[in-house]
Design a protein around this motif. Sequence first.
Motif, PDB file in Angstrom:
ATOM      1  N   ASP A 112      77.071  20.175  78.397  1.00  0.00           N
ATOM      2  CA  ASP A 112      75.693  20.443  78.782  1.00  0.00           C
ATOM      3  C   ASP A 112      75.644  20.840  80.259  1.00  0.00           C
ATOM      4  O   ASP A 112      76.247  20.186  81.116  1.00  0.00           O
ATOM      5  CB  ASP A 112      74.834  19.198  78.535  1.00  0.00           C
ATOM      6  N   ASP A 162      60.428  20.512  81.597  1.00  0.00           N
ATOM      7  CA  ASP A 162      60.507  20.930  80.199  1.00  0.00           C
ATOM      8  C   ASP A 162      60.374  22.439  80.053  1.00  0.00           C
ATOM      9  O   ASP A 162      60.987  23.040  79.163  1.00  0.00           O
ATOM     10  CB  ASP A 162      59.424  20.244  79.373  1.00  0.00           C
ATOM     11  N   ARG A 165      63.699  24.116  80.406  1.00  0.00           N
ATOM     12  CA  ARG A 165      64.504  23.975  79.186  1.00  0.00           C
ATOM     13  C   ARG A 165      64.032  24.950  78.111  1.00  0.00           C
ATOM     14  O   ARG A 165      64.834  25.539  77.392  1.00  0.00           O
ATOM     15  CB  ARG A 165      64.426  22.547  78.662  1.00  0.00           C
ATOM     16  N   LEU A 166      62.717  25.113  77.998  1.00  0.00           N
ATOM     17  CA  LEU A 166      62.161  26.057  77.031  1.00  0.00           C
ATOM     18  C   LEU A 166      62.584  27.486  77.369  1.00  0.00           C
ATOM     19  O   LEU A 166      62.951  28.257  76.483  1.00  0.00           O
ATOM     20  CB  LEU A 166      60.631  25.930  77.009  1.00  0.00           C
ATOM     21  N   THR A 168      65.290  28.448  79.077  1.00  0.00           N
ATOM     22  CA  THR A 168      66.708  28.654  78.810  1.00  0.00           C
ATOM     23  C   THR A 168      66.993  28.768  77.321  1.00  0.00           C
ATOM     24  O   THR A 168      67.841  29.558  76.911  1.00  0.00           O
ATOM     25  CB  THR A 168      67.560  27.522  79.416  1.00  0.00           C
ATOM     26  N   SER A 169      66.278  28.006  76.503  1.00  0.00           N
ATOM     27  CA  SER A 169      66.488  28.137  75.055  1.00  0.00           C
ATOM     28  C   SER A 169      65.975  29.488  74.555  1.00  0.00           C
ATOM     29  O   SER A 169      66.559  30.073  73.634  1.00  0.00           O
ATOM     30  CB  SER A 169      65.830  26.989  74.301  1.00  0.00           C
ATOM     31  N   ALA A 172      68.672  31.941  75.356  1.00  0.00           N
ATOM     32  CA  ALA A 172      69.804  31.760  74.448  1.00  0.00           C
ATOM     33  C   ALA A 172      69.506  32.392  73.087  1.00  0.00           C
ATOM     34  O   ALA A 172      70.375  33.037  72.485  1.00  0.00           O
ATOM     35  CB  ALA A 172      70.114  30.277  74.287  1.00  0.00           C
ATOM     36  N   THR A 173      68.295  32.239  72.597  1.00  0.00           N
ATOM     37  CA  THR A 173      67.904  32.841  71.328  1.00  0.00           C
ATOM     38  C   THR A 173      67.905  34.361  71.428  1.00  0.00           C
ATOM     39  O   THR A 173      68.359  35.060  70.520  1.00  0.00           O
ATOM     40  CB  THR A 173      66.513  32.334  70.897  1.00  0.00           C
ATOM     41  N   GLN A 176      71.386  35.689  71.278  1.00  0.00           N
ATOM     42  CA  GLN A 176      71.951  35.705  69.930  1.00  0.00           C
ATOM     43  C   GLN A 176      71.505  36.932  69.155  1.00  0.00           C
ATOM     44  O   GLN A 176      72.225  37.434  68.303  1.00  0.00           O
ATOM     45  CB  GLN A 176      71.547  34.442  69.177  1.00  0.00           C
TER      46      GLN A 176
END
Length: 190
Positions: A112, A162, A165-166, A168-169, A172-173, A176
């Motif tokens: 992480d 938070d 984090r949202l 960065t996710s 990441a999506t 992909q």
Amino acid sequence: SLRLSAARISMLIGAEGPENAPPTTAAREVARRLGWRRTMWQFLEDDTSSRGASLYSRCGSLLMMTGIAISILELLAPSLRSHARWGLEVIFFLELLVRSSICPNRHIFWLDAFNLVDLSSFLGMVMPRILGPLGFMDEEIVLRCAMFAPFLYALRLLRRFDHFRLLTSAFATAAQALPVLMYTLMLIGL
């Protein structure tokens, strides 16, 4: 012994299985320990899980901002080197050790990015202060490492946001989906 899977623990305590056997004392102890670890992990990771978790998160953020202020003061006046930053580093390192010991998956824990930032900031601030006086690092390298201290404390604060984090996710999506978009662009370009 604490690395049993949830299905195995359920079977041990009699929640599933062909005969729904009564739970053994050892199985109850394992379930109790895992429950405590799960609760503690939630306390440290989710500041909305309880009032105590919220207070802990706010105090941790306040300590990190205090670390930023102390680091900047040390850069402006090197003669003001205080032991307060050492105390903060010990507190943050102990928190990292507790997080690693109660983490459900220790291998993923060390992959992480937030935990790697915590570890590198600890090593980046403590190692020059230990190796500098011993003669392994000259004063200029120690000063350069000290210049990064406010930045490293600020990076530690990112764990508390938070929205970061949202974000960065979301990246990441999107990463992909990038090969499909590149393939479509290649087909259009032909």
